[in-house]
Design a protein around this motif. Structure first.
Motif, PDB file in Angstrom:
ATOM      1  N   SER A   1       0.874  -1.173   0.000  1.00  0.00           N
ATOM      2  CA  SER A   1       0.000   0.000   0.000  1.00  0.00           C
ATOM      3  C   SER A   1       0.913   1.226   0.000  1.00  0.00           C
ATOM      4  CB  SER A   1      -0.886   0.004   1.245  1.00  0.00           C
ATOM      5  OG  SER A   1      -0.109   0.254   2.398  1.00  0.00           O
TER       6      SER A   1
ATOM      7  N   LEU B   1      -5.889   7.770  -3.530  1.00  0.00           N
ATOM      8  CA  LEU B   1      -6.394   7.392  -2.217  1.00  0.00           C
ATOM      9  C   LEU B   1      -7.744   8.062  -1.984  1.00  0.00           C
ATOM     10  CD1 LEU B   1      -3.170   7.771  -0.043  1.00  0.00           C
ATOM     11  CD2 LEU B   1      -4.214   5.669  -0.862  1.00  0.00           C
TER      12      LEU B   1
ATOM     13  N   CYS C   1     -16.143   6.811   1.497  1.00  0.00           N
ATOM     14  CA  CYS C   1     -16.956   5.903   0.688  1.00  0.00           C
ATOM     15  C   CYS C   1     -18.152   6.637   0.089  1.00  0.00           C
ATOM     16  CB  CYS C   1     -17.424   4.750   1.576  1.00  0.00           C
ATOM     17  SG  CYS C   1     -18.503   3.580   0.725  1.00  0.00           S
TER      18      CYS C   1
ATOM     19  N   ALA D   1      -8.902   0.154  -3.648  1.00  0.00           N
ATOM     20  CA  ALA D   1      -9.263   0.529  -2.283  1.00  0.00           C
ATOM     21  C   ALA D   1     -10.649  -0.041  -1.984  1.00  0.00           C
ATOM     22  CB  ALA D   1      -9.276   2.047  -2.148  1.00  0.00           C
ATOM     23  N   GLU D   2     -10.900  -0.263  -0.684  1.00  0.00           N
ATOM     24  CA  GLU D   2     -12.173  -0.855  -0.284  1.00  0.00           C
ATOM     25  C   GLU D   2     -12.637  -0.246   1.039  1.00  0.00           C
ATOM     26  OE1 GLU D   2     -13.738  -5.325   0.843  1.00  0.00           O
ATOM     27  OE2 GLU D   2     -12.125  -5.122  -0.608  1.00  0.00           O
ATOM     28  N   CYS D   3     -13.934  -0.011   1.137  1.00  0.00           N
ATOM     29  CA  CYS D   3     -14.511   0.510   2.380  1.00  0.00           C
ATOM     30  C   CYS D   3     -14.562  -0.618   3.404  1.00  0.00           C
ATOM     31  CB  CYS D   3     -15.915   1.063   2.128  1.00  0.00           C
ATOM     32  SG  CYS D   3     -16.727   1.646   3.640  1.00  0.00           S
ATOM     33  N   ARG D   4     -13.986  -0.376   4.561  1.00  0.00           N
ATOM     34  CA  ARG D   4     -13.984  -1.397   5.607  1.00  0.00           C
ATOM     35  C   ARG D   4     -15.337  -1.497   6.308  1.00  0.00           C
ATOM     36  NH1 ARG D   4      -8.411  -0.128   8.832  1.00  0.00           N
ATOM     37  NH2 ARG D   4      -7.098   0.154   7.012  1.00  0.00           N
TER      38      ARG D   4
ATOM     39  N   ILE E   1     -11.288   3.553   5.091  1.00  0.00           N
ATOM     40  CA  ILE E   1     -10.970   3.015   3.767  1.00  0.00           C
ATOM     41  C   ILE E   1      -9.647   2.240   3.800  1.00  0.00           C
ATOM     42  CG2 ILE E   1     -10.557   3.593   1.331  1.00  0.00           C
ATOM     43  CD1 ILE E   1     -13.352   4.402   2.271  1.00  0.00           C
ATOM     44  N   GLU E   2      -9.689   1.025   3.280  1.00  0.00           N
ATOM     45  CA  GLU E   2      -8.469   0.226   3.102  1.00  0.00           C
ATOM     46  C   GLU E   2      -7.765   0.763   1.861  1.00  0.00           C
ATOM     47  OE1 GLU E   2      -5.720  -2.630   3.976  1.00  0.00           O
ATOM     48  OE2 GLU E   2      -7.585  -2.442   5.108  1.00  0.00           O
ATOM     49  N   GLU E   3      -6.484   1.107   1.995  1.00  0.00           N
ATOM     50  CA  GLU E   3      -5.731   1.673   0.866  1.00  0.00           C
ATOM     51  C   GLU E   3      -5.600   0.671  -0.277  1.00  0.00           C
ATOM     52  OE1 GLU E   3      -1.891   3.033   2.114  1.00  0.00           O
ATOM     53  OE2 GLU E   3      -2.719   4.639   3.336  1.00  0.00           O
ATOM     54  N   PRO E   4      -5.476   1.176  -1.510  1.00  0.00           N
ATOM     55  CA  PRO E   4      -5.202   0.260  -2.624  1.00  0.00           C
ATOM     56  C   PRO E   4      -3.816  -0.353  -2.445  1.00  0.00           C
ATOM     57  CG  PRO E   4      -4.971   2.538  -3.333  1.00  0.00           C
ATOM     58  CD  PRO E   4      -5.500   2.573  -1.933  1.00  0.00           C
ATOM     59  N   ARG E   5      -3.611  -1.482  -3.109  1.00  0.00           N
ATOM     60  CA  ARG E   5      -2.309  -2.163  -3.039  1.00  0.00           C
ATOM     61  C   ARG E   5      -1.770  -2.284  -4.456  1.00  0.00           C
ATOM     62  NH1 ARG E   5      -1.343  -3.782   1.902  1.00  0.00           N
ATOM     63  NH2 ARG E   5       0.310  -5.207   1.308  1.00  0.00           N
TER      64      ARG E   5
END
Length: 97
Positions: free
Chosen positions: A18, A75, A79, A60-63, A87-91
């Motif tokens: 990330s 980033l 959401c 990225a994904e909403c936790r 928010i989980e960061e993109p990888r």
């Protein structure tokens, strides 16, 4: 001595990271560091095409609600579905094609 972008490429060829993890691995601190890393990733993405490599993006994904963002080099701050900022960061990872 390798440039920062060369070091990022080397790291991303080994595994996914990330932007926050890249900042830690490169021992970069301070405000705006993630923005610098994202700019580097955009430039790296363009140069990889000439080397037969590709920058893979896990979006990225909403936790909170699980909303998955578009796979982009950015980033998101919140959401669009539930308005959470959790928010989980993109990888990112580099793969040879």
């Amino acid at each position: 001595m390798m440039t920062r972008r060369q070091r990022i490429i080397k790291l991303l060829e080994e595994r996914d990271y990330s932007p926050s993890e890249l900042a830690l691995a490169l021992d970069m601190r301070g405000k705006g560091i993630k923005k610098v890393i994202l700019e580097d990733l955009k430039a790296i993405s363009k140069t990889l095409k000439h080397e037969g490599k590709v920058l893979l993006i896990k979006p990225a994904e909403c936790r909170k609600c699980g909303f998955v963002f578009k796979p982009e080099i950015k980033l998101p701050s919140k959401c669009p579905r539930c308005h959470s900022s959790w928010i989980e960061e993109p990888r990112f990872k580099i793969e040879i094609r």
